[in-house]
Design a protein around this motif. Structure first.
Motif, PDB file in Angstrom:
ATOM      1  N   LYS A  75       0.838  -1.204   0.000  1.00  0.00           N
ATOM      2  CA  LYS A  75       0.000   0.000   0.000  1.00  0.00           C
ATOM      3  C   LYS A  75       0.873   1.254   0.000  1.00  0.00           C
ATOM      4  O   LYS A  75       0.588   2.233  -0.701  1.00  0.00           O
ATOM      5  CB  LYS A  75      -0.944   0.010   1.197  1.00  0.00           C
ATOM      6  CG  LYS A  75      -1.924   1.171   1.181  1.00  0.00           C
ATOM      7  CD  LYS A  75      -2.942   1.064   2.304  1.00  0.00           C
ATOM      8  CE  LYS A  75      -3.966   2.182   2.212  1.00  0.00           C
ATOM      9  NZ  LYS A  75      -4.999   2.060   3.266  1.00  0.00           N
ATOM     10  N   LYS A 106       2.143   1.739  -3.588  1.00  0.00           N
ATOM     11  CA  LYS A 106       1.196   2.252  -4.597  1.00  0.00           C
ATOM     12  C   LYS A 106       0.782   3.692  -4.287  1.00  0.00           C
ATOM     13  O   LYS A 106       0.453   4.435  -5.207  1.00  0.00           O
ATOM     14  CB  LYS A 106      -0.026   1.339  -4.711  1.00  0.00           C
ATOM     15  CG  LYS A 106      -0.984   1.367  -3.554  1.00  0.00           C
ATOM     16  CD  LYS A 106      -2.278   0.630  -3.926  1.00  0.00           C
ATOM     17  CE  LYS A 106      -3.359   0.873  -2.886  1.00  0.00           C
ATOM     18  NZ  LYS A 106      -4.699   0.508  -3.354  1.00  0.00           N
ATOM     19  N   HIS A 163       0.270  -2.046  -7.740  1.00  0.00           N
ATOM     20  CA  HIS A 163      -1.158  -2.325  -7.611  1.00  0.00           C
ATOM     21  C   HIS A 163      -1.414  -3.836  -7.678  1.00  0.00           C
ATOM     22  O   HIS A 163      -2.233  -4.370  -6.921  1.00  0.00           O
ATOM     23  CB  HIS A 163      -1.942  -1.606  -8.720  1.00  0.00           C
ATOM     24  CG  HIS A 163      -1.927  -0.126  -8.578  1.00  0.00           C
ATOM     25  ND1 HIS A 163      -2.860   0.555  -7.808  1.00  0.00           N
ATOM     26  CD2 HIS A 163      -1.092   0.824  -9.096  1.00  0.00           C
ATOM     27  CE1 HIS A 163      -2.615   1.853  -7.859  1.00  0.00           C
ATOM     28  NE2 HIS A 163      -1.542   2.039  -8.642  1.00  0.00           N
ATOM     29  N   SER A 177      -7.594  -3.511  -7.896  1.00  0.00           N
ATOM     30  CA  SER A 177      -6.129  -3.395  -7.962  1.00  0.00           C
ATOM     31  C   SER A 177      -5.578  -4.085  -9.201  1.00  0.00           C
ATOM     32  O   SER A 177      -4.692  -3.555  -9.882  1.00  0.00           O
ATOM     33  CB  SER A 177      -5.500  -4.001  -6.704  1.00  0.00           C
ATOM     34  OG  SER A 177      -5.873  -3.276  -5.557  1.00  0.00           O
ATOM     35  N   TYR A 198      -0.242  -5.423  -4.394  1.00  0.00           N
ATOM     36  CA  TYR A 198      -1.183  -5.066  -3.325  1.00  0.00           C
ATOM     37  C   TYR A 198      -2.456  -5.897  -3.430  1.00  0.00           C
ATOM     38  O   TYR A 198      -2.934  -6.460  -2.445  1.00  0.00           O
ATOM     39  CB  TYR A 198      -1.503  -3.570  -3.402  1.00  0.00           C
ATOM     40  CG  TYR A 198      -2.594  -3.136  -2.456  1.00  0.00           C
ATOM     41  CD1 TYR A 198      -2.336  -2.961  -1.101  1.00  0.00           C
ATOM     42  CD2 TYR A 198      -3.895  -2.918  -2.909  1.00  0.00           C
ATOM     43  CE1 TYR A 198      -3.341  -2.569  -0.219  1.00  0.00           C
ATOM     44  CE2 TYR A 198      -4.901  -2.529  -2.043  1.00  0.00           C
ATOM     45  CZ  TYR A 198      -4.621  -2.369  -0.702  1.00  0.00           C
ATOM     46  OH  TYR A 198      -5.621  -2.003   0.169  1.00  0.00           O
ATOM     47  N   ASP A 218     -11.605  -4.408  -3.650  1.00  0.00           N
ATOM     48  CA  ASP A 218     -10.243  -3.887  -3.576  1.00  0.00           C
ATOM     49  C   ASP A 218      -9.285  -4.763  -4.379  1.00  0.00           C
ATOM     50  O   ASP A 218      -8.395  -4.270  -5.078  1.00  0.00           O
ATOM     51  CB  ASP A 218      -9.805  -3.824  -2.106  1.00  0.00           C
ATOM     52  CG  ASP A 218      -8.696  -2.805  -1.877  1.00  0.00           C
ATOM     53  OD1 ASP A 218      -8.418  -2.008  -2.794  1.00  0.00           O
ATOM     54  OD2 ASP A 218      -8.119  -2.803  -0.782  1.00  0.00           O
TER      55      ASP A 218
END
Length: 231
Positions: free
Chosen positions: A75, A78, A88, A117, A91, A113
């Motif tokens: 995190k 990114k 991304h 990503s 993550y 999420d």
């Protein structure tokens, strides 16, 4: 002469200050991850803006299945460099693995999420192979009620086929195998082998024969054929 002596005395300190990262990299390449972590942590404390050190720490955390730590590191990456597709992707992968460890209700809240990503990685790098693979697996494994879709998995598999025939055939084989279309999966793995995926394609085909088609002898024959060609 005096300047040379002063430089000589300072050099070890300069070398040590720069060597933590290099030592960490060597240990990482040698798969001595716990040792590498110590050097990267020390280097990162002194160089908090070095993204490569943070990435290594995230990779080590992922290797150790410490997904919470991996998520924090990726995190940070990114956020620090939002235009880097791989950050991304990594993550999303870490969040996806974490989702497998929590209860189903909490996992549902993490799917967006994860998917977002991987999709972001493809937007930033239209040729990103790994993100498409991740989406193939995500869509075939998710229940339809929360977005699972074979047609969406095939969409990314078809994109893989255009970017890399080997990855395209292997991903189509994985989709067919997941939905128990074993004869079709067999054909796709053979196409992948013909396209040049000798090691991975052969292993997937052998696993299919042994674990899904109840034919260990055929699996053994395929592996032996690969070894003979390799030799």
């Amino acid at each position: 002469m005096k300047k040379i002596v002063v430089l000589f005395l300072l050099f070890p300190k300069l070398f040590l200050a720069q060597s933590d990262f290099e030592i960490g990299e060597k240990l990482f390449r040698d798969e001595k991850f716990d040792q590498a972590q110590l050097f990267f942590e020390d280097f990162s404390r002194k160089n908090p803006s070095n993204l490569k050190a943070i990435e290594y720490l995230g990779d080590i955390a992922g290797h150790n299945k410490s997904w919470d730590k991996a998520i924090v590191y990726y995190k940070k990456l990114k956020v620090s460099k939002p235009t880097e597709a791989n950050y991304h992707y990594k993550y999303g992968g870490a969040v996806g693995m974490k989702a497998k460890q929590v209860n189903k209700f909490k996992a549902l809240g993490m799917i967006g999420d994860v998917r977002g990503s991987f999709e972001k990685a493809i937007i930033l790098n239209p040729k990103h192979i790994e993100a498409r693979w991740a989406l193939v697996f995500l869509y075939i494994q998710l229940p339809a009620i929360v977005g699972g879709s074979e047609s969406k998995a095939l969409k990314y598999s078809n994109e893989l086929l255009k970017l890399s025939p080997i990855d395209g055939y292997l991903s189509k084989g994985q989709i067919d195998e997941y939905f128990k279309r074993y004869n079709l999966a067999e054909q796709q793995y053979k196409k992948a082998i013909e396209a040049g995926s000798f090691k991975t394609g052969t292993q997937m085909l052998a696993n299919l024969y042994k674990n899904k088609m109840n034919n260990p002898e055929k699996a053994k024959s395929v592996l032996e054929e690969y070894k003979n060609k390799k030799g």
